[in-house]
Design a protein around this motif. Sequence first.
Motif, PDB file in Angstrom:
ATOM      1  N   THR B  30      52.243  46.246  27.322  1.00  0.00           N
ATOM      2  CA  THR B  30      52.284  45.232  28.381  1.00  0.00           C
ATOM      3  C   THR B  30      51.474  45.704  29.586  1.00  0.00           C
ATOM      4  OG1 THR B  30      54.513  44.710  27.657  1.00  0.00           O
ATOM      5  CG2 THR B  30      53.847  43.793  29.766  1.00  0.00           C
ATOM      6  N   GLY B  31      51.644  46.977  29.926  1.00  0.00           N
ATOM      7  CA  GLY B  31      50.934  47.540  31.072  1.00  0.00           C
ATOM      8  C   GLY B  31      49.426  47.430  30.899  1.00  0.00           C
ATOM      9  N   LEU B  32      48.951  47.777  29.697  1.00  0.00           N
ATOM     10  CA  LEU B  32      47.514  47.718  29.456  1.00  0.00           C
ATOM     11  C   LEU B  32      46.997  46.284  29.542  1.00  0.00           C
ATOM     12  CD1 LEU B  32      47.109  50.327  26.589  1.00  0.00           C
ATOM     13  CD2 LEU B  32      46.133  50.437  28.863  1.00  0.00           C
ATOM     14  N   PHE B  33      47.779  45.358  28.974  1.00  0.00           N
ATOM     15  CA  PHE B  33      47.366  43.954  29.028  1.00  0.00           C
ATOM     16  C   PHE B  33      47.346  43.444  30.468  1.00  0.00           C
ATOM     17  CE2 PHE B  33      47.863  43.661  24.449  1.00  0.00           C
ATOM     18  CZ  PHE B  33      46.847  42.774  24.135  1.00  0.00           C
ATOM     19  N   VAL B  34      48.409  43.774  31.199  1.00  0.00           N
ATOM     20  CA  VAL B  34      48.482  43.299  32.592  1.00  0.00           C
ATOM     21  C   VAL B  34      47.330  43.880  33.406  1.00  0.00           C
ATOM     22  CG1 VAL B  34      49.825  43.465  34.725  1.00  0.00           C
ATOM     23  CG2 VAL B  34      50.948  42.815  32.604  1.00  0.00           C
ATOM     24  N   ALA B  35      47.122  45.193  33.254  1.00  0.00           N
ATOM     25  CA  ALA B  35      46.036  45.834  34.004  1.00  0.00           C
ATOM     26  C   ALA B  35      44.708  45.196  33.622  1.00  0.00           C
ATOM     27  CB  ALA B  35      46.013  47.327  33.707  1.00  0.00           C
ATOM     28  N   PHE B  36      44.545  44.922  32.319  1.00  0.00           N
ATOM     29  CA  PHE B  36      43.293  44.325  31.874  1.00  0.00           C
ATOM     30  C   PHE B  36      43.109  42.933  32.468  1.00  0.00           C
ATOM     31  CE2 PHE B  36      40.737  41.685  29.152  1.00  0.00           C
ATOM     32  CZ  PHE B  36      39.606  42.454  28.991  1.00  0.00           C
ATOM     33  N   PHE B  37      44.161  42.107  32.371  1.00  0.00           N
ATOM     34  CA  PHE B  37      44.022  40.731  32.848  1.00  0.00           C
ATOM     35  C   PHE B  37      43.804  40.673  34.366  1.00  0.00           C
ATOM     36  CE2 PHE B  37      45.982  39.356  28.777  1.00  0.00           C
ATOM     37  CZ  PHE B  37      44.981  38.477  28.417  1.00  0.00           C
ATOM     38  N   VAL B  38      44.518  41.544  35.075  1.00  0.00           N
ATOM     39  CA  VAL B  38      44.377  41.517  36.544  1.00  0.00           C
ATOM     40  C   VAL B  38      42.961  41.935  36.953  1.00  0.00           C
ATOM     41  CG1 VAL B  38      45.186  42.565  38.695  1.00  0.00           C
ATOM     42  CG2 VAL B  38      46.828  41.830  36.981  1.00  0.00           C
ATOM     43  N   THR B  39      42.412  42.914  36.233  1.00  0.00           N
ATOM     44  CA  THR B  39      41.071  43.378  36.611  1.00  0.00           C
ATOM     45  C   THR B  39      39.980  42.568  35.918  1.00  0.00           C
ATOM     46  OG1 THR B  39      41.252  45.027  34.870  1.00  0.00           O
ATOM     47  CG2 THR B  39      41.745  45.758  37.113  1.00  0.00           C
ATOM     48  N   ALA B  40      40.352  41.826  34.868  1.00  0.00           N
ATOM     49  CA  ALA B  40      39.339  41.071  34.117  1.00  0.00           C
ATOM     50  C   ALA B  40      38.641  40.061  34.997  1.00  0.00           C
ATOM     51  CB  ALA B  40      39.974  40.380  32.919  1.00  0.00           C
ATOM     52  N   THR B 339      33.948  43.112  44.118  1.00  0.00           N
ATOM     53  CA  THR B 339      34.931  42.021  44.098  1.00  0.00           C
ATOM     54  C   THR B 339      36.353  42.558  44.242  1.00  0.00           C
ATOM     55  OG1 THR B 339      34.857  42.157  41.706  1.00  0.00           O
ATOM     56  CG2 THR B 339      33.514  40.450  42.717  1.00  0.00           C
ATOM     57  N   ALA B 340      36.474  43.680  44.938  1.00  0.00           N
ATOM     58  CA  ALA B 340      37.782  44.346  45.074  1.00  0.00           C
ATOM     59  C   ALA B 340      38.870  43.408  45.607  1.00  0.00           C
ATOM     60  CB  ALA B 340      37.644  45.561  45.978  1.00  0.00           C
ATOM     61  N   LYS B 341      38.463  42.517  46.516  1.00  0.00           N
ATOM     62  CA  LYS B 341      39.471  41.660  47.161  1.00  0.00           C
ATOM     63  C   LYS B 341      40.088  40.655  46.201  1.00  0.00           C
ATOM     64  CE  LYS B 341      37.869  42.050  51.883  1.00  0.00           C
ATOM     65  NZ  LYS B 341      37.077  41.435  52.936  1.00  0.00           N
ATOM     66  N   SER B 342      39.403  40.401  45.100  1.00  0.00           N
ATOM     67  CA  SER B 342      39.940  39.412  44.154  1.00  0.00           C
ATOM     68  C   SER B 342      41.061  40.010  43.304  1.00  0.00           C
ATOM     69  CB  SER B 342      38.830  38.872  43.262  1.00  0.00           C
ATOM     70  OG  SER B 342      38.388  39.894  42.398  1.00  0.00           O
ATOM     71  N   ILE B 343      41.278  41.323  43.383  1.00  0.00           N
ATOM     72  CA  ILE B 343      42.349  41.952  42.603  1.00  0.00           C
ATOM     73  C   ILE B 343      43.645  41.875  43.404  1.00  0.00           C
ATOM     74  CG2 ILE B 343      43.127  44.079  41.486  1.00  0.00           C
ATOM     75  CD1 ILE B 343      40.166  44.846  41.237  1.00  0.00           C
ATOM     76  N   GLN B 344      44.528  41.016  42.956  1.00  0.00           N
ATOM     77  CA  GLN B 344      45.786  40.803  43.686  1.00  0.00           C
ATOM     78  C   GLN B 344      46.954  40.722  42.707  1.00  0.00           C
ATOM     79  OE1 GLN B 344      44.867  37.252  45.820  1.00  0.00           O
ATOM     80  NE2 GLN B 344      43.859  38.338  47.478  1.00  0.00           N
ATOM     81  N   THR B 345      48.166  40.876  43.232  1.00  0.00           N
ATOM     82  CA  THR B 345      49.355  40.766  42.378  1.00  0.00           C
ATOM     83  C   THR B 345      49.416  39.361  41.778  1.00  0.00           C
ATOM     84  OG1 THR B 345      50.484  42.271  43.867  1.00  0.00           O
ATOM     85  CG2 THR B 345      51.858  41.060  42.331  1.00  0.00           C
ATOM     86  N   ASP B 346      49.561  39.331  40.461  1.00  0.00           N
ATOM     87  CA  ASP B 346      49.598  38.047  39.767  1.00  0.00           C
ATOM     88  C   ASP B 346      51.039  37.805  39.283  1.00  0.00           C
ATOM     89  OD1 ASP B 346      49.330  35.880  38.110  1.00  0.00           O
ATOM     90  OD2 ASP B 346      47.452  36.565  37.214  1.00  0.00           O
TER      91      ASP B 346
END
Lengths: 224, 384
Positions: B30-40, B339-346
């Motif tokens: 789950t962690g890998l997927f979440v990290a991937f989707f948030v940074t994708a 695009t650092a600012k686009s990485i936010q808690t989802d």
Amino acid sequence: MSDPMIQCEQLTRTFRTRQGTVTGLNEVDLGVSAGSFTCIRGPSGCGKTTLLLTLGGMLRPSAGRVRLGGRDVYALSSGGRARLRAEQIGFVFQMFHLVPYLSVLDNVLLAATETAGEEAGARAKSLLEELGLGPRLTHRPAQLSAGERQRTALARALLNRPAVVLADEPTGNLDPDNAREVFQHLDGYRRAGGTVLVVTHGDTALEFADRELRMKAGRILETQ
Amino acid sequence: MKTMLRLILREVVHRRWSFLLSALGLAATTGLFVAFFVTADAAQRETVRVMRDIGFNLRLIPKDTDMDRFWAAGFSDRTMPEARVRQLAEHDRTFFTYNHLVATLQGTIELGGHPAVLTGLAPAITSGDKKGRPMGFTVEPGTLQLGWQVAARLGVKRGDKLALRGREYQVARCLVESGTEEDIRVYAALEDAQTVLGLPGQINEIKAIDCLCLTADQDPLAVLRDELEQVLPDVKVIQLRAIADARARQRQTAERYFGFMSPLLLVACAAWVGVLAALNVRERRAEIGVLRALGKGSGNVAVLFLGRAVSVGLLGALAGGMLGMGLALAFGPRIFQVTAKSIQTDYALLGWCLLVAPAFAALASLIPTALAVTHDPAVSLRDE
């Protein structure tokens, strides 16, 4: 003698093994009266446990029929047999089979039917008090002696006021004093109107049994 | 059901290490997927930005352009109505999925006795579903932006006035040296260029960035030509192959990588959870036997094991979701600096994790649960 609580006809159970087919039960005919204390004795591997599990609706016979309280056990659906076991049958095993992570009280309450409600809790406590386990309600099985564990298992078997108690070597792991105490409780249950069928290869049960059967090689040999 | 729930919770506490191991596997996935989707999203934006900086990948020019002259001059000597760009933007697209469309008019002019390329730019039209800064730059009417060579030769600087064929314009910006023909360009607003070149309402090129969202085995140019030449029959489509291929490769590589990694990760996690569930069933055969002897049906046994799997999933989703989100928030901005600012808690993603992970764990435990349900209780009770 009153009407049979348990009746089996030509009960046969075979098992397939790599070495071939083994006959566990060989055309067994048996009637057990309501309110009786029956003891089935025999050497290890003679089919005692197989007979008990088959009578209790846990092991479908290869042939023959089992009636319990007039009902053909294996004509019932799987769910029907489960209900029959929950409401009519109490099992006691040699290895106690208590759930290790539940307290004494919760182990007993595991047998409670969904409709039992609050009454089950009160009855479980009362049974455990009767069996001398009042101070042990919150203890885990690992904290109990063998005798206490078997008495817990007995309380679990008796919780739903079953018509029949089927006990498989219930004193096989107990010292004579504890063994006697377990049979005394089973006898008390019989006196209250219950039916007890015990399979064992010990002698202690004979003091309480009103009928003794001997088994050998899947057959009932004699009746006393 | 209450009894079963109590049993599940007590068992989880009793066999906590086995439970935690299962949850750990799910948390990692789950962690890998979440990290991937948030940074994708940030990765995609970053890729878009990088690709955009490479330049347009499609040029649409009048069909009757002499291509030899076109390549020699760098622009078409024919024109088409400016309305073509709007027509293109508004047509019902199938394959053509532009991000930016810019209508241009280019022509050679004399400046101080030397040739320069006057380039009129219309404001970029961005696709309705794309947000962000338009491609390149816009030039305000009445102003010019000068290539480095032109500005240096004429000695003009920002704020100076410069006359083009009798009309005066303000120099809004002098561009840095690019080392290409850009250095002799004079950028103007499209209408100003049309006025200077005497071609009102005309353009000679539409520049576009197309996502070329086709699979690797399709020929994008043939597909695009078929589609665009139906909409604009008087237009010829030229693809800047190297740029287009780089863009397509970048996108397809990311898709292939994710397409390869995702199933692998899911299978590994399912195997991990499934094997631990199977071991749990094996360990609890006697317990299953007793429950059956006590009159508990198949449904109760299934609830026992599926309930445990759902608990594993919930814990895995919680831990993994927070871990993945934390990792993405901590390391994402360092990786995707533009695009650092686009990485936010989802939060929506975390919500999905709480739904999907328990379902996934239950699915992975389906076979062990089926084994538990079909296990012959008499076998374990007799064997004991």
